[in-house]
Design a protein around this motif. Sequence first.
Motif, short mmCIF file in Angstrom:
data_model
loop_
_atom_site.label_atom_id
_atom_site.label_comp_id
_atom_site.label_asym_id
_atom_site.label_seq_id
_atom_site.Cartn_x
_atom_site.Cartn_y
_atom_site.Cartn_z
N VAL A 92 0.88 -1.16 0.00
CA VAL A 92 0.00 0.00 0.00
C VAL A 92 0.92 1.21 0.00
O VAL A 92 1.81 1.34 0.84
N LEU A 93 0.68 2.10 -0.97
CA LEU A 93 1.54 3.27 -1.16
C LEU A 93 0.73 4.54 -0.97
O LEU A 93 -0.46 4.58 -1.27
N THR A 94 1.37 5.57 -0.47
CA THR A 94 0.74 6.87 -0.32
C THR A 94 1.47 7.85 -1.21
O THR A 94 2.70 7.94 -1.15
N GLY A 95 0.72 8.55 -2.03
CA GLY A 95 1.30 9.50 -2.97
C GLY A 95 0.94 10.92 -2.61
O GLY A 95 0.60 11.24 -1.47
N ALA A 96 1.02 11.75 -3.62
CA ALA A 96 0.74 13.18 -3.47
C ALA A 96 -0.67 13.38 -2.93
O ALA A 96 -1.59 12.65 -3.26
N ALA A 97 -0.81 14.38 -2.09
CA ALA A 97 -2.10 14.76 -1.50
C ALA A 97 -2.72 13.62 -0.69
O ALA A 97 -3.93 13.57 -0.51
N GLY A 98 -1.90 12.68 -0.21
CA GLY A 98 -2.39 11.62 0.65
C GLY A 98 -3.16 10.53 -0.06
O GLY A 98 -3.76 9.68 0.60
N ARG A 99 -3.18 10.52 -1.38
CA ARG A 99 -3.89 9.46 -2.12
C ARG A 99 -3.17 8.13 -1.95
O ARG A 99 -1.96 8.06 -2.06
#
Length: 122
Positions: A92-99
Amino acid sequence: MPPEALATATPAATRVAHRFVATCLEVVNGFRPPVQLRRHLDPARLAVLLPELARATARGALPRRRSTRPGVQLRRLRVCEPRATAIEAAAVLTGAAGRSWAMALRLEQRRGNWLCTDLRVL
């Protein structure tokens, strides 16, 4: 599920999966060129694996601005061993803006090296 399958993974298998995902994240975040990941990919499956890696890069891509902080970070990694020479993992990955988004992968040991034989960006 075969009797020798482990619902969880050995510490060694977990390290292998974590190292592969960390290398993928270095590519996704622009710290490493994608060509450096090729030696970890099954040559017979490159036509399938490289587009998935490109999808992961596109999903996490924000132009990097002289920052050492990665844009996409690992939030959770689950690893299992269906057999001694195979590892399956979900990251599970978290990207820009918490997506949040996920990657599922399979690594198989061949001639002493671990190669990614399947990669899915979800």
